[in-house]
Design a protein around this motif. Structure first.
Motif, PDB file in Angstrom:
ATOM      1  N   ALA A   1      73.406  60.069  53.113  1.00  0.00           N
ATOM      2  CA  ALA A   1      73.546  59.686  51.705  1.00  0.00           C
ATOM      3  C   ALA A   1      72.301  58.950  51.217  1.00  0.00           C
ATOM      4  N   LYS A   2      71.755  58.042  52.054  1.00  0.00           N
ATOM      5  CA  LYS A   2      70.532  57.333  51.675  1.00  0.00           C
ATOM      6  C   LYS A   2      69.363  58.293  51.495  1.00  0.00           C
TER       7      LYS A   2
ATOM      8  N   ILE B   1      69.575  61.418  50.528  1.00  0.00           N
ATOM      9  CA  ILE B   1      69.793  62.278  49.362  1.00  0.00           C
ATOM     10  C   ILE B   1      69.564  61.522  48.059  1.00  0.00           C
ATOM     11  N   ILE B   2      69.953  60.260  48.017  1.00  0.00           N
ATOM     12  CA  ILE B   2      69.826  59.460  46.793  1.00  0.00           C
ATOM     13  C   ILE B   2      68.338  59.216  46.510  1.00  0.00           C
TER      14      ILE B   2
ATOM     15  N   GLN C   1      66.691  52.503  48.638  1.00  0.00           N
ATOM     16  CA  GLN C   1      67.903  51.694  48.730  1.00  0.00           C
ATOM     17  C   GLN C   1      67.583  50.467  49.584  1.00  0.00           C
TER      18      GLN C   1
ATOM     19  N   THR D   1      75.080  50.032  55.161  1.00  0.00           N
ATOM     20  CA  THR D   1      75.061  51.477  54.944  1.00  0.00           C
ATOM     21  C   THR D   1      76.090  52.162  55.841  1.00  0.00           C
TER      22      THR D   1
ATOM     23  N   LEU E   1      80.828  63.681  52.373  1.00  0.00           N
ATOM     24  CA  LEU E   1      79.429  63.434  52.022  1.00  0.00           C
ATOM     25  C   LEU E   1      79.283  63.023  50.562  1.00  0.00           C
TER      26      LEU E   1
ATOM     27  N   ILE F   1      77.870  59.459  49.265  1.00  0.00           N
ATOM     28  CA  ILE F   1      76.735  59.333  48.351  1.00  0.00           C
ATOM     29  C   ILE F   1      77.087  58.405  47.198  1.00  0.00           C
TER      30      ILE F   1
ATOM     31  N   ALA G   1      75.449  54.637  46.713  1.00  0.00           N
ATOM     32  CA  ALA G   1      74.706  54.355  45.475  1.00  0.00           C
ATOM     33  C   ALA G   1      75.287  53.142  44.745  1.00  0.00           C
TER      34      ALA G   1
END
Length: 92
Positions: free
Chosen positions: A17-18, A20-21, A25, A32, A67, A71, A75
């Motif tokens: 997720a980190k 993809i964002i 972050q 996380t 997933l 995400i 976020a």
């Protein structure tokens, strides 16, 4: 053994997720991982609510819900972490 898998899956989901964002972050790795665990639990609940049953093989639909939930949670959680961390730095 269930908790160990939850931590491993949460760690992996949180890192994906980190990645993809967009942007950086700032939440630490342990946070996380917790966000990833929460994403896995939320994704499972959403999949179950929509009637996605477990399959004997790899259940890609359930993993996709996990997933997407991870995400969103990473976020939002990172924004909350930064707002709390930023306000704490301003007070000092």
């Amino acid at each position: 053994m269930g908790w160990l898998w939850a931590i491993i899956v949460g760690f992996v989901l949180g890192l994906i997720a980190k990645a993809i964002i967009p942007g950086k972050q700032h939440s630490p790795l342990w946070l996380t991982t917790i966000f990833g665990i929460l994403g896995a639990v939320a994704g499972n609940a959403i999949a179950r609510g929509l009637g996605v049953a477990q399959t004997p093989g790899i259940d890609w639909t359930r993993h996709l819900f996990q997933l997407v939930a991870a995400i969103i949670i990473v976020a939002v959680g990172d924004m909350a972490y930064m707002s709390l961390r930023g306000s704490r730095k301003q007070r000092v």
